[in-house]
Structure formats: structure tokens, C-alpha cells
Motif scaffolding. Structure first.
Motif, PDB file in Angstrom:
ATOM      1  N   ALA A  65       0.862  -1.150   0.158  1.00  0.00           N
ATOM      2  CA  ALA A  65      -0.043  -0.068  -0.149  1.00  0.00           C
ATOM      3  C   ALA A  65       0.891   1.337  -0.054  1.00  0.00           C
ATOM      4  CB  ALA A  65      -0.929  -0.210   1.172  1.00  0.00           C
ATOM      5  N   ILE A  66       0.499   2.318  -0.710  1.00  0.00           N
ATOM      6  CA  ILE A  66       1.174   3.282  -0.991  1.00  0.00           C
ATOM      7  C   ILE A  66       1.435   4.191   0.649  1.00  0.00           C
ATOM      8  CG2 ILE A  66       1.340   5.812  -1.747  1.00  0.00           C
ATOM      9  CD1 ILE A  66       0.131   4.865  -4.409  1.00  0.00           C
ATOM     10  N   ALA A  67       0.253   3.874   1.251  1.00  0.00           N
ATOM     11  CA  ALA A  67       0.384   4.668   2.689  1.00  0.00           C
ATOM     12  C   ALA A  67       1.495   4.208   3.525  1.00  0.00           C
ATOM     13  CB  ALA A  67      -1.236   4.180   3.742  1.00  0.00           C
ATOM     14  N   THR A  68       1.927   2.922   3.389  1.00  0.00           N
ATOM     15  CA  THR A  68       3.177   2.522   4.024  1.00  0.00           C
ATOM     16  C   THR A  68       4.392   3.513   3.665  1.00  0.00           C
ATOM     17  OG1 THR A  68       3.879   0.742   2.348  1.00  0.00           O
ATOM     18  CG2 THR A  68       2.238   0.077   4.082  1.00  0.00           C
ATOM     19  N   GLN A  69       4.401   4.025   2.790  1.00  0.00           N
ATOM     20  CA  GLN A  69       5.710   4.672   2.159  1.00  0.00           C
ATOM     21  C   GLN A  69       5.548   6.300   2.775  1.00  0.00           C
ATOM     22  OE1 GLN A  69       7.936   2.954   0.667  1.00  0.00           O
ATOM     23  NE2 GLN A  69       6.366   1.423   1.168  1.00  0.00           N
ATOM     24  N   VAL A  70       4.664   6.633   3.656  1.00  0.00           N
ATOM     25  CA  VAL A  70       4.209   8.150   4.074  1.00  0.00           C
ATOM     26  C   VAL A  70       5.102   8.131   5.250  1.00  0.00           C
ATOM     27  CG1 VAL A  70       2.763   9.702   4.773  1.00  0.00           C
ATOM     28  CG2 VAL A  70       2.074   8.169   3.087  1.00  0.00           C
ATOM     29  N   ARG A  71       5.845   9.236   5.365  1.00  0.00           N
ATOM     30  CA  ARG A  71       6.615   9.553   6.444  1.00  0.00           C
ATOM     31  C   ARG A  71       6.144  11.040   7.167  1.00  0.00           C
ATOM     32  NH1 ARG A  71       7.464   5.233   5.472  1.00  0.00           N
ATOM     33  NH2 ARG A  71       9.251   4.078   5.033  1.00  0.00           N
ATOM     34  N   GLU A  72       6.428  11.139   8.224  1.00  0.00           N
ATOM     35  CA  GLU A  72       6.153  12.556   8.996  1.00  0.00           C
ATOM     36  C   GLU A  72       7.473  13.652   8.638  1.00  0.00           C
ATOM     37  OE1 GLU A  72       3.437  13.882  10.047  1.00  0.00           O
ATOM     38  OE2 GLU A  72       2.438  12.105   9.275  1.00  0.00           O
ATOM     39  N   ALA A  73       7.306  14.606   8.151  1.00  0.00           N
ATOM     40  CA  ALA A  73       8.509  15.449   8.044  1.00  0.00           C
ATOM     41  C   ALA A  73       9.025  16.165   9.287  1.00  0.00           C
ATOM     42  CB  ALA A  73       8.095  16.516   6.771  1.00  0.00           C
ATOM     43  N   SER A  74       9.938  16.740   9.333  1.00  0.00           N
ATOM     44  CA  SER A  74      10.468  17.644  10.504  1.00  0.00           C
ATOM     45  C   SER A  74       9.495  18.730  10.706  1.00  0.00           C
ATOM     46  CB  SER A  74      11.786  17.989  10.395  1.00  0.00           C
ATOM     47  OG  SER A  74      11.958  18.874   9.133  1.00  0.00           O
ATOM     48  N   PHE A  75       8.902  19.124   9.511  1.00  0.00           N
ATOM     49  CA  PHE A  75       8.004  20.485   9.853  1.00  0.00           C
ATOM     50  C   PHE A  75       6.376  19.911  10.314  1.00  0.00           C
ATOM     51  CE2 PHE A  75       4.788  23.724   8.288  1.00  0.00           C
ATOM     52  CZ  PHE A  75       5.298  24.506   8.849  1.00  0.00           C
ATOM     53  N   SER A  76       6.233  20.332  11.426  1.00  0.00           N
ATOM     54  CA  SER A  76       5.184  19.606  12.286  1.00  0.00           C
ATOM     55  C   SER A  76       3.702  19.731  11.291  1.00  0.00           C
ATOM     56  CB  SER A  76       4.714  20.452  13.513  1.00  0.00           C
ATOM     57  OG  SER A  76       3.679  19.904  14.097  1.00  0.00           O
ATOM     58  N   GLY A  77       3.251  18.432  10.886  1.00  0.00           N
ATOM     59  CA  GLY A  77       1.890  18.251  10.426  1.00  0.00           C
ATOM     60  C   GLY A  77       2.008  17.981   9.016  1.00  0.00           C
ATOM     61  N   LEU A  78       3.256  18.142   8.664  1.00  0.00           N
ATOM     62  CA  LEU A  78       3.333  17.823   7.130  1.00  0.00           C
ATOM     63  C   LEU A  78       4.049  16.352   6.769  1.00  0.00           C
ATOM     64  CD1 LEU A  78       3.818  18.713   4.176  1.00  0.00           C
ATOM     65  CD2 LEU A  78       6.167  19.482   4.583  1.00  0.00           C
ATOM     66  N   ALA A  79       3.424  15.941   6.022  1.00  0.00           N
ATOM     67  CA  ALA A  79       3.696  14.282   5.786  1.00  0.00           C
ATOM     68  C   ALA A  79       4.432  14.354   4.169  1.00  0.00           C
ATOM     69  CB  ALA A  79       2.446  13.333   5.462  1.00  0.00           C
ATOM     70  N   ILE A  80       5.304  13.222   4.154  1.00  0.00           N
ATOM     71  CA  ILE A  80       6.092  13.275   2.725  1.00  0.00           C
ATOM     72  C   ILE A  80       6.030  11.936   2.363  1.00  0.00           C
ATOM     73  CG2 ILE A  80       8.277  13.155   4.176  1.00  0.00           C
ATOM     74  CD1 ILE A  80       9.331  14.719   1.558  1.00  0.00           C
ATOM     75  N   ILE A  81       6.127  11.403   1.189  1.00  0.00           N
ATOM     76  CA  ILE A  81       6.581  10.303   0.316  1.00  0.00           C
ATOM     77  C   ILE A  81       7.809  10.621   0.080  1.00  0.00           C
ATOM     78  CG2 ILE A  81       6.114   8.592  -1.350  1.00  0.00           C
ATOM     79  CD1 ILE A  81       3.279   8.737  -1.013  1.00  0.00           C
ATOM     80  N   PRO A  82       8.993  10.180   0.593  1.00  0.00           N
ATOM     81  CA  PRO A  82      10.214  10.513   0.276  1.00  0.00           C
ATOM     82  C   PRO A  82      10.759  10.041  -1.197  1.00  0.00           C
ATOM     83  CG  PRO A  82      10.325   9.140   2.447  1.00  0.00           C
ATOM     84  CD  PRO A  82       9.160   8.996   1.583  1.00  0.00           C
ATOM     85  N   ALA A  83      11.813  10.560  -2.027  1.00  0.00           N
ATOM     86  CA  ALA A  83      12.583  10.083  -3.133  1.00  0.00           C
ATOM     87  C   ALA A  83      13.250   8.984  -2.863  1.00  0.00           C
ATOM     88  CB  ALA A  83      13.126  11.047  -3.679  1.00  0.00           C
ATOM     89  N   SER A  84      13.662   8.293  -3.839  1.00  0.00           N
ATOM     90  CA  SER A  84      14.613   7.112  -3.781  1.00  0.00           C
ATOM     91  C   SER A  84      15.419   7.323  -5.141  1.00  0.00           C
ATOM     92  CB  SER A  84      13.843   5.791  -3.698  1.00  0.00           C
ATOM     93  OG  SER A  84      14.803   4.699  -4.046  1.00  0.00           O
ATOM     94  N   GLN A  85      16.742   6.534  -5.232  1.00  0.00           N
ATOM     95  CA  GLN A  85      17.415   6.760  -6.209  1.00  0.00           C
ATOM     96  C   GLN A  85      16.803   5.805  -7.285  1.00  0.00           C
ATOM     97  OE1 GLN A  85      20.306   8.526  -6.748  1.00  0.00           O
ATOM     98  NE2 GLN A  85      19.922   7.749  -8.993  1.00  0.00           N
TER      99      GLN A  85
END
Length: 251
Positions: A65-85
């Protein structure tokens, strides 16, 4: 959902993606930032390390699931799907296109139900990754650097938007052209801004992003500008842009 795109590098695309997403969050909107650029500058720009594997690979090839790739950013409240090589892996691109494009649209749009706004940072190209972003986005924001050959930067990206609109995503539209790296003391900046506005009078945002060293400093510290220096010209410019974008979205 917004895709920030230009086939030209160095125009403030990633800076805009990071800071617009942060400003949406600052305004109380649950926001997801998606880094589709293998360089991962948007990922590091919010204090997150680049992922070891591509979420495209995980979701479309490994059926996670794409949801498993979501992380919490250092900026409070902002979520991110990070890049990868892995995002630059041509074999992955060949696996996805065209057979899995519809699957990506379906999975991604389901994930986005959990967010009020989604901002996608695209790589500086006209290849598969921007096309994936355009296939799910409702609006494309195109940064236009206030320097020589600014109009050339629009000659390839706008036709690609129209192509995806015809073939994959009829909801897609150009949300606006964003003038970036504007130098108030440089005559060329004013000339370029006037030229872009004369050719696209209804598409250019009123907000203009100035040259501001604080923007580069914020990125190097892994912070959006509203976190690093909210009193800076860059912060105020992105706050104004976010208000304009939100206002247009609510109209």
C-alpha cells in the motif's frame, strides 16, 4: 492536488514544492508532499533521509500500500513520500508504462483521500515521472525563472500537460505560472516578467518569488522557509502564493 513541474532545472521548482506544502500546513491544511525527483532535494528539504527504495516499486511491483511509504516531515503536520534513487531506474519505468499507469492513478488517488492538499515535486524532465504526477494532479504550477530564455521553459511543459489531459486525466489544468528568482534591482527580471504576463495574462500568479539567500539557507538546514526565517522576503512571498492558490481553489 498540485504538481510542480518544469523541464528546466534550477528554476525554483523544488523550493516551491517544499515551501508551498509547508505553507498549506502552516494554514492548518493536512498536506502531503510527494518527492518524485530521484535527486531527493524536496525530501532533504524537510529534514528526511532519502528512502532506500522507490514507493513506485513498493506499490506497483511489490503490491504494498502506498500509505506504508508516508513519513512525517520535520515540519510539524507535514507528511511526505520520500524520493529514492530507484526512481531513476529505467527498468522500473518500463515496467510501469503503460501497463501500470491506471493502477498508479487508482492507488494514489485512494491515498490522497486522507489529505486536504497534495504537492508533487517533479524532476526536471518531460519523461515518465512528470507524466505520473500529471495523471493524478488537478493542477500544474510551472515555475518560470526571471532570466534569459524563460519562455523556452514553457515550450515543452505546456504541450505535455495538454497531452496528459487528453489521454489520461481530463481534470488536469495549468494552475498558474510562478515567476521565480525575481531581482527587483535587475531590469532583466522586470522585462521577463512583463513578457510572460503579456503572453499569458490570465495564468501568471500575482505572487512573485524573489532571490533570497534565506531560501537556500533554509533548504540546507532541512527546513521550509516559514520554519527557518518567517520574517524573510522568501517566506512572505510563499505565504502570499499559498493564499492565492488556496483562494483560487476555493473560488
Amino acid at each position: 492536488m498540485f504538481a510542480i513541474a518544469s523541464q528546466k532545472g534550477g528554476v525554483g521548482k523544488t523550493t516551491t514544492a517544499v515551501n508551498l506544502a509547508a505553507c498549506f500546513t502552516f494554514a492548518g491544511k493536512r498536506t502531503l508532499l510527494v518527492d518524485l525527483d530521484p535527486q531527493g532535494n524536496a525530501t532533504s528539504g524537510v529534514g528526511i533521509s532519502r528512502s532506500e527504495r522507490s514507493f513506485l516499486n513498493a506499490c506497483l511491483i511489490e503490491n504494498l500500500a502506498i500509505a506504508t511509504q508516508v513519513r512525517e516531515a520535520s515540519f510539524s503536520g507535514l507528511a511526505i513520500i520520500p524520493a529514492s534513487q530507484e526512481l531513476s531506474d529505467l527498468n522500473l519505468h518500463n515496467e510501469i508504462k503503460p501497463r501500470r499507469m491506471k493502477a498508479f492513478q487508482r492507488l494514489f488517488l485512494r491515498l490522497c483521500d486522507d489529505f486536504e492538499y497534495v504537492v508533487i515535486d517533479c524532476p526536471p524532465s518531460t519523461g515518465l515521472l512528470p507524466e505520473l504526477a500529471f495523471s493524478v494532479a488537478q493542477s500544474v504550477i510551472v515555475p518560470v525563472q526571471c532570466e534569459y530564455y524563460a519562455m523556452e521553459g514553457l515550450s515543452q511543459i505546456l504541450p505535455q500537460v495538454e497531452k496528459v489531459q487528453r489521454e489520461l486525466n481530463e481534470r488536469l489544468a495549468v494552475g498558474g505560472l510562478l515567476l521565480t528568482m525575481f531581482d527587483y534591482e535587475l531590469e532583466l527580471s522586470h522585462e521577463v516578467a512583463d513578457e510572460v504576463r503579456s503572453h499569458f495574462p490570465k495564468l501568471v500568479y500575482r505572487a512573485t518569488i524573489p532571490r533570497d539567500v534565506a531560501l537556500a539557507e533554509a533548504s540546507s538546514h532541512g527546513q521550509p522557509i516559514v520554519s527557518y526565517d518567517i520574517t524573510s522576503r522568501g517566506a512572505w512571498s510563499y505565504i502570499c502564493l499559498s493564499k492565492e492558490v488556496l483562494g483560487n481553489d476555493n473560488s
